[in-house]
Design a protein around this motif. Structure first.
Motif, PDB file in Angstrom:
ATOM      1  N   SER A   4     102.674  88.797  55.566  1.00 58.14           N
ATOM      2  CA  SER A   4     101.900  88.335  56.718  1.00 58.14           C
ATOM      3  C   SER A   4     101.143  89.490  57.366  1.00 58.14           C
ATOM      4  N   ALA A   8      97.107  89.885  57.579  1.00 62.88           N
ATOM      5  CA  ALA A   8      96.448  90.207  58.850  1.00 62.88           C
ATOM      6  C   ALA A   8      95.510  91.401  58.687  1.00 62.88           C
ATOM      7  N   LYS A  11      92.396  90.303  56.861  1.00 58.03           N
ATOM      8  CA  LYS A  11      91.483  89.596  57.761  1.00 58.03           C
ATOM      9  C   LYS A  11      90.616  90.588  58.534  1.00 58.03           C
ATOM     10  N   PHE A  51      91.577  79.254  58.067  1.00 58.13           N
ATOM     11  CA  PHE A  51      92.303  80.473  57.719  1.00 58.13           C
ATOM     12  C   PHE A  51      92.190  81.539  58.802  1.00 58.13           C
ATOM     13  N   ASN A  55      94.433  79.714  61.909  1.00 63.07           N
ATOM     14  CA  ASN A  55      95.631  80.207  61.219  1.00 63.07           C
ATOM     15  C   ASN A  55      96.470  79.071  60.645  1.00 63.07           C
ATOM     16  N   ARG A  56      95.801  78.005  60.179  1.00 61.64           N
ATOM     17  CA  ARG A  56      96.518  76.861  59.626  1.00 61.64           C
ATOM     18  C   ARG A  56      96.457  76.794  58.119  1.00 61.64           C
TER      19      ARG A  56
END
Length: 84
Positions: A4, A8, A11, A51, A55-56
């Motif tokens: 995760s 991040a 992103k 995304f 954040n789903r």
């Protein structure tokens, strides 16, 4: 660093590569076009909104590979190796 955290960081890299501080809903159409031009892979505006903004969206291998390629890596696995 777990996945995760690596997602991040990816992103952030994608936002930087697209010339943005962070990705807002109105940026997703242009980002979709930029990703297609650079990688020849298509991620829809809706997928990118889900995304980056909501954040789903589950981070599928295809999404991660496309984003890693856009950020300048060969694929998601290369990104992981270099971030380890």
């Amino acid at each position: 660093m777990d996945n995760s955290e690596k997602i991040a960081q990816l992103k952030v890299l994608v936002a930087q590569k697209s010339g943005l501080d962070y990705i807002k809903p109105e940026d997703c159409k242009g980002l979709s076009e930029q990703i297609f031009i650079k990688t020849n892979n298509y991620l829809s505006e809706k997928t990118l909104k889900m995304f980056f903004v909501e954040n789903r969206k589950e981070a599928t291998p295809f999404i991660l590979n496309c984003l890693a390629q856009f950020a300048g890596f060969g694929d998601w696995n290369q990104y992981l190796e270099l971030k380890s």
